[in-house]
Design an enzyme around this catalytic site. Structure first.
Site, PDB file in Angstrom:
ATOM      1  N   GLU A 249      -1.079   1.849  -5.115  1.00  0.00           N
ATOM      2  CA  GLU A 249      -0.816   3.387  -4.973  1.00  0.00           C
ATOM      3  C   GLU A 249      -1.904   4.188  -5.615  1.00  0.00           C
ATOM      4  OE1 GLU A 249      -0.614   3.995  -8.369  1.00  0.00           O
ATOM      5  OE2 GLU A 249       0.812   5.592  -7.849  1.00  0.00           O
ATOM      6  N   TRP A 250      -3.092   3.434  -5.880  1.00  0.00           N
ATOM      7  CA  TRP A 250      -4.179   3.982  -6.300  1.00  0.00           C
ATOM      8  C   TRP A 250      -4.179   4.835  -7.659  1.00  0.00           C
ATOM      9  CZ3 TRP A 250      -2.584   6.566  -1.329  1.00  0.00           C
ATOM     10  CH2 TRP A 250      -2.761   5.503  -0.199  1.00  0.00           C
ATOM     11  N   GLY A 251      -3.225   4.579  -8.468  1.00  0.00           N
ATOM     12  CA  GLY A 251      -3.378   5.107  -9.762  1.00  0.00           C
ATOM     13  C   GLY A 251      -2.552   6.537  -9.566  1.00  0.00           C
TER      14      GLY A 251
ATOM     15  N   ASP B  47     -10.014   3.511  -3.553  1.00  0.00           N
ATOM     16  CA  ASP B  47     -10.993   2.517  -3.002  1.00  0.00           C
ATOM     17  C   ASP B  47     -12.205   2.159  -3.490  1.00  0.00           C
ATOM     18  OD1 ASP B  47      -8.552   1.962  -1.716  1.00  0.00           O
ATOM     19  OD2 ASP B  47      -9.480   1.957   0.273  1.00  0.00           O
TER      20      ASP B  47
ATOM     21  N   ASP C 275       0.835  -1.106  -0.077  1.00  0.00           N
ATOM     22  CA  ASP C 275       0.096   0.037  -0.079  1.00  0.00           C
ATOM     23  C   ASP C 275       0.860   1.114  -0.067  1.00  0.00           C
ATOM     24  OD1 ASP C 275      -2.343   1.045   0.209  1.00  0.00           O
ATOM     25  OD2 ASP C 275      -3.148   0.304   1.959  1.00  0.00           O
TER      26      ASP C 275
ATOM     27  N   ASN D 144       0.478   7.634  -9.526  1.00  0.00           N
ATOM     28  CA  ASN D 144       1.638   7.907 -10.165  1.00  0.00           C
ATOM     29  C   ASN D 144       1.639   7.338 -11.359  1.00  0.00           C
ATOM     30  OD1 ASN D 144       3.421   9.567  -7.920  1.00  0.00           O
ATOM     31  ND2 ASN D 144       2.259   7.782  -6.854  1.00  0.00           N
TER      32      ASN D 144
END
Ligand code: GLA
Length: 412
Positions: free
Chosen positions: A201-203, A223, A168, A205
């Site tokens: 990393e939730w997109g 999320d 994460d 970067n």
């Protein structure tokens, strides 16, 4: 002065090499694990999208070893294992403190038997075992993260028998994402154990641009959630699940065997959407070659939920060895058609109705990338029966918030 710098360099090299040397001794050079085969992307693992279960969506921080054992028992006995669900992953909040040497330990109240015993139990059921950490100082749930302990954590996971790591991005401050994830990938590789690496990393970067050589799947969005508030149903459907679909769909060129876009784990069965909506959710994930990581209480699910998660035909679309992510090829208001090329010239076609009224939908063979004179056999993957295709086009009536999912097999 030069001598001193030379000596410092040697010392530094030794320090850096030390954690590498320890697990590498266990590797037989004549039988390199796929993770060390330089011809493959990242590590050679996850040639089809990973399938399994993860504790977060249902249990969040209330996860215990009892939950994990009950889940492994269920997956091994309710048909999920045969359908391909393989990885049993503990998400956040399993951690205790680091020991005096800096090695991570487990929360002793929630996991009294220890993580090694739990991994052994999951393995004894013919399943694989996964765990969660974070590239920052703290995980999103406030437990110790891996920053500064990457090699130590990788060694500990390998000793425990971990087969999958979700990593994460909380509390990472100004860290560079590519470097942080590459460091953990190196640490995992150095253990010599095959460990699927899941970037989370939730997109933020754009990992689809750099992560295919680092990991096997990368989250593309924030999320997913599934509201339990009955008044709030429209939220989990439109503001959440569909929002994720629309962010993940355009990224189709970046997915392929060993490296997948991850629109987050499944919410099927968690109660905030209708069965039609869950059918859409599951079908869209299969069309997008997404990892199929169940996130519900699989030890206590109803027959409808089970029928969705265990639809072998839909799973077959997700797991097709060609490994091409499907995409939307046609849209008119709330009506959409999606196509996913499959092995053997076959195609999965999804008619999707975002609207509140049933609607007839049809598309020409050309819109699906087929010649107009195509002769094909068509099968409805939810109704489990053949569908008659009229000349030059394919059509069906789609119920509100539902899908019709078809498998097209060209004849001749
Ligand atoms: C982040 C991740 C989630 C979950 C939680 C755990 O929000 O995106 O999938 O792992 O952390 O705290």
């Amino acid at each position: 002065m030069k001598k001193m710098i030379g000596a410092l360099r040697v010392l530094l090299a030794l320090l850096v090499a030390a954690p590498l040397a320890l697990p590498a001794q266990e590797i037989d050079p004549n039988h390199l694990p796929p993770s060390l085969d330089p011809k493959r992307t990242a590590n050679g693992l996850a040639q089809t999208p990973p399938m399994g279960w993860n504790s977060w969506n249902k249990f969040a921080c209330n996860v215990t070893e009892k939950t994990i054992r009950a889940t492994a028992d269920a997956i091994a006995s309710n048909g999920m294992k045969e359908a391909g669900y393989q990885y049993v992953v503990i998400d956040d909040c399993w951690h205790g403190a680091r020991d005096a040497d800096g090695f991570i330990t487990q929360d002793k109240d929630r996991f009294p038997s220890g993580i090694k015993a739990l991994a052994d139990y999951v393995h004894s059921k013919g399943l694989k075992f996964g765990i969660y950490s974070d590239a920052g100082k703290l995980t999103c749930g406030g437990r110790p993260g891996s920053q500064g302990h990457e090699y130590q954590d990788a060694i500990q996971y390998a000793r425990w028998g971990v087969d999958y790591l979700k990593y994460d991005w909380c509390s990472t401050g100004t860290r560079n994402a590519e470097e942080a994830y590459a460091l953990m990938a190196d640490a995992l590789r150095a253990t010599g154990r095959d460990i699927v690496f899941s970037l989370c990393e939730w997109g933020q970067n754009k990992p689809w641009l750099w992560a295919s050589k680092i990991g096997n799947l990368w989250r593309t969005t924030g999320d997913i959630w599934d509201s339990f508030d009955k008044q709030d149903k429209a939220h989990s459907w439109a503001n959440n699940m569909l929002r994720i679909v629309d962010l993940n769909e355009p990224l189709w060129p970046f997915a392929g065997p060993g490296h997948w876009n991850d629109p987050d784990m499944l919410e099927v069965g968690n109660g905030g959407m209708s069965n039609a909506e869950y059918r859409s959710h599951f079908s869209l994930w299969a069309m997008m070659a997404a990892p199929l990581i169940a996130g519900n209480d699989v030890a206590n699910m109803d027959a409808e939920t089970r029928a969705i998660l265990l639809n072998h035909d839909v799973i077959g679309v997700d797991q097709d060895p060609l490994g091409v992510q499907g995409r939307r090829v046609w849209k008119d208001g709330d009506q959409e058609a999606w196509v996913k090329p499959l092995s053997g010239g076959r195609r999965a076609v999804l008619f999707f109705n975002r609207g509140a009224k049933a609607a007839p939908t049809q598309v020409a063979w050309e819109a699906l990338g087929y010649p107009p004179a195509l002769k094909a056999q068509v099968r409805d993957l939810w109704a489990h029966r053949p569908l008659a295709a009229s000349a030059g086009r394919l059509g069906a009536t789609v119920q509100p918030h539902d899908v019709v999912m078809l498998l097209v097999t060209p004849l001749g």
